[in-house]
Design a protein around this motif. Structure first.
Motif, short mmCIF file in Angstrom:
data_model
loop_
_atom_site.label_atom_id
_atom_site.label_comp_id
_atom_site.label_asym_id
_atom_site.label_seq_id
_atom_site.Cartn_x
_atom_site.Cartn_y
_atom_site.Cartn_z
N GLY A 73 38.09 126.89 53.33
CA GLY A 73 37.93 125.55 52.78
C GLY A 73 36.50 125.06 52.87
N THR A 74 36.12 124.21 51.92
CA THR A 74 34.74 123.71 51.88
C THR A 74 34.66 122.18 51.90
OG1 THR A 74 33.91 125.69 50.78
CG2 THR A 74 32.61 123.68 50.53
N ASP A 75 35.49 121.49 51.14
CA ASP A 75 35.43 120.02 51.07
C ASP A 75 36.02 119.40 52.33
OD1 ASP A 75 34.50 120.46 48.54
OD2 ASP A 75 36.07 119.33 47.51
N TYR A 76 35.33 118.43 52.90
CA TYR A 76 35.85 117.76 54.10
C TYR A 76 35.50 116.28 54.07
CZ TYR A 76 31.21 117.13 56.02
OH TYR A 76 29.92 116.71 56.20
N ALA A 77 36.21 115.52 54.88
CA ALA A 77 35.84 114.14 55.21
C ALA A 77 36.22 113.90 56.66
CB ALA A 77 36.54 113.14 54.29
N GLY A 78 35.49 112.99 57.30
CA GLY A 78 35.81 112.72 58.69
C GLY A 78 34.85 111.72 59.30
N VAL A 79 34.67 111.83 60.62
CA VAL A 79 33.86 110.88 61.39
C VAL A 79 32.89 111.65 62.27
CG1 VAL A 79 33.91 109.00 63.06
CG2 VAL A 79 35.79 109.25 61.42
N VAL A 80 31.62 111.25 62.23
CA VAL A 80 30.63 111.87 63.11
C VAL A 80 31.00 111.56 64.56
CG1 VAL A 80 28.20 111.85 63.83
CG2 VAL A 80 28.79 111.72 61.39
N ASP A 81 31.07 112.61 65.39
CA ASP A 81 31.39 112.35 66.79
C ASP A 81 30.25 112.72 67.74
OD1 ASP A 81 31.71 115.21 67.09
OD2 ASP A 81 33.14 114.81 68.71
N ARG A 82 29.25 113.46 67.22
CA ARG A 82 28.09 113.76 68.05
C ARG A 82 26.91 114.10 67.14
NH1 ARG A 82 28.99 117.38 73.29
NH2 ARG A 82 30.26 115.50 73.65
N VAL A 83 25.73 113.70 67.56
CA VAL A 83 24.51 114.02 66.79
C VAL A 83 23.54 114.76 67.69
CG1 VAL A 83 24.79 112.05 65.26
CG2 VAL A 83 23.39 111.82 67.31
N GLY A 84 22.80 115.71 67.11
CA GLY A 84 21.82 116.47 67.85
C GLY A 84 20.47 115.77 67.89
N HIS A 85 19.59 116.33 68.68
CA HIS A 85 18.24 115.78 68.82
C HIS A 85 17.53 115.78 67.48
CE1 HIS A 85 14.37 114.84 70.64
NE2 HIS A 85 13.84 115.86 69.96
N GLY A 86 16.87 114.67 67.18
CA GLY A 86 16.07 114.57 65.97
C GLY A 86 16.82 114.11 64.73
N VAL A 87 18.10 113.90 64.84
CA VAL A 87 18.88 113.46 63.68
C VAL A 87 18.61 111.99 63.40
CG1 VAL A 87 21.21 112.99 62.81
CG2 VAL A 87 20.71 115.15 63.96
N THR A 88 18.33 111.68 62.16
CA THR A 88 18.20 110.29 61.73
C THR A 88 19.17 110.04 60.59
OG1 THR A 88 16.45 110.85 60.14
CG2 THR A 88 15.76 110.20 62.36
N GLY A 89 19.62 108.80 60.47
CA GLY A 89 20.50 108.43 59.37
C GLY A 89 21.97 108.59 59.66
N PHE A 90 22.32 109.21 60.77
CA PHE A 90 23.72 109.37 61.15
C PHE A 90 23.89 109.04 62.63
CE2 PHE A 90 23.11 112.19 57.56
CZ PHE A 90 24.22 111.92 56.77
N ALA A 91 25.04 108.45 62.94
CA ALA A 91 25.33 108.08 64.33
C ALA A 91 26.81 108.29 64.59
CB ALA A 91 24.95 106.61 64.58
N PRO A 92 27.18 108.50 65.85
CA PRO A 92 28.61 108.64 66.15
C PRO A 92 29.41 107.44 65.61
CG PRO A 92 27.30 109.27 68.05
CD PRO A 92 26.34 108.70 67.05
N GLY A 93 30.53 107.74 65.00
CA GLY A 93 31.37 106.71 64.40
C GLY A 93 31.18 106.55 62.91
N ASP A 94 30.11 107.12 62.35
CA ASP A 94 29.89 107.05 60.91
C ASP A 94 30.95 107.87 60.16
OD1 ASP A 94 27.64 105.55 61.36
OD2 ASP A 94 26.21 107.10 60.74
N ARG A 95 31.52 107.30 59.12
CA ARG A 95 32.42 108.05 58.24
C ARG A 95 31.59 108.85 57.24
NH1 ARG A 95 35.33 104.86 54.80
NH2 ARG A 95 36.80 106.56 54.49
N VAL A 96 31.91 110.13 57.10
CA VAL A 96 31.13 111.01 56.24
C VAL A 96 32.05 111.93 55.45
CG1 VAL A 96 29.06 111.00 57.72
CG2 VAL A 96 30.86 112.70 58.11
#
Length: 314
Positions: A73-96
């Motif tokens: 499978g390729t298409d997904y939707a969900g919620v960010v639960d962790r971000v790595g060092h240097g990530v901008t524009g996304f935070a835990p809890g964001d729907r993506v």
């Protein structure tokens, strides 16, 4: 089995290439997130013909860079639960939502949102778009957008869309109507009402297609999009449509420019999601299944008789 917590999670895996019968739900480690990456807790994964096509045999899989064991499978939707060092524009809890090539049917996927690769991406899900719908947009929506870009539709056009009731057709018909074009869509007799509901004038596929289209549009058609094979291409050519205004997605035809979702215009997915959020585009969900019923879901999707999208809920 622990899921969504601790160190274990669920994912669909293939130990051998093949059809739905080789799909298995496995317990796998929760993936770690690295620098520049985000981890998404998947809530829904949309199915596409591309999913089972890629993993049907070793030769096809190798063209997509896939080796065993492999996910699905390729298409997904969900919620960010962790971000790595240097990530901008996304935070835990964001729907993506987005694409994770042959690994989306899993409790977690790790994405590199800055990579710029169509099958390794995350986009913010707008308010007003539920996760089931967001999980259907990436492959089919982007492919439809790319196909319509090839033929360049406007209010003066009458377009013939072959395979209009399929997963890509759902988007292509509505996007063509939004562009102002008149749409004639091929399908089975049983799909006629469904096609009308999408905004297309139905016409039966098969022998005599050219004559049936001519009867519906005596002034002619100006463009054609073949989402299944070559029948629509041949009918369009016979009706005088120039090759420059014909495209395909599933086959190569000499003289015809094919459409590839990976080449869709930048921002195409965000535009699609915005159209859904404002109610201008809708995605019929034909069926949803839990991950444990992945084989049944893929068999239904692969039958090509389903009207609308098939989604796995996690």
């Amino acid at each position: 089995m622990q899921t969504r917590s601790g160190t274990a999670s669920r994912a669909v895996r293939l130990d051998v290439f093949g059809g739905p019968e080789v799909l298995k739900v496995r317990e796998v480690p929760v993936p770690e997130v690295g620098p520049g990456q985000v981890r998404v807790r998947v809530t829904a994964a949309g199915l596409n013909p591309m999913d089972w096509f890629m993993t049907a045999d070793a030769d096809t899989a190798s063209r997509f860079g896939l080796t065993l064991p492999v996910g699905f499978g390729t298409d997904y939707a969900g919620v960010v639960d962790r971000v790595g060092h240097g990530v901008t524009g996304f935070a835990p809890g964001d729907r993506v939502f987005g694409g994770a090539l042959s690994r989306a049917v899993a409790d977690f996927v790790v994405i590199d949102p800055a990579a710029g690769i169509a099958a390794n991406e995350a986009h913010h899900t707008p308010d007003g778009v539920d996760d089931r719908t967001a999980a259907t947009l990436t492959i089919a929506g982007r492919t439809a957008s790319a196909a319509l870009a090839v033929v360049g539709l406007g209010p003066e056009d009458t377009v013939l869309i072959g395979g209009a009731g399929g997963g890509v057709g759902v988007f292509a018909v509505q996007l063509a109507r939004i562009a102002g074009a008149r749409v004639i869509g091929t399908g089975s007799a049983a799909s006629a009402d469904y096609l009308r509901d999408l905004g297309a004038e139905p016409v039966a596929y098969g022998d005599g297609l050219e004559d049936r289209v001519r009867a519906l549009a005596p002034r002619g058609i100006t463009a054609a999009v073949d989402l299944f094979g070559t029948e629509t291409v041949h009918a369009a050519r016979a009706l005088g449509v120039p090759d420059t205004r014909i495209t395909t997605i599933a086959t190569q035809v000499d003289g015809i420019t094919p459409a590839n979702g990976a080449n869709a215009a930048p921002g195409a997915l965000e535009e699609l999601a915005g159209l859904v959020a404002t109610g201008r585009l809708r995605v019929p969900i034909a069926a949803t299944f839990p991950i444990e019923q992945i084989r049944t879901a893929v068999e239904l999707q692969a039958s090509r008789r389903v009207k609308g999208k098939v989604v796995i809920e996690l």
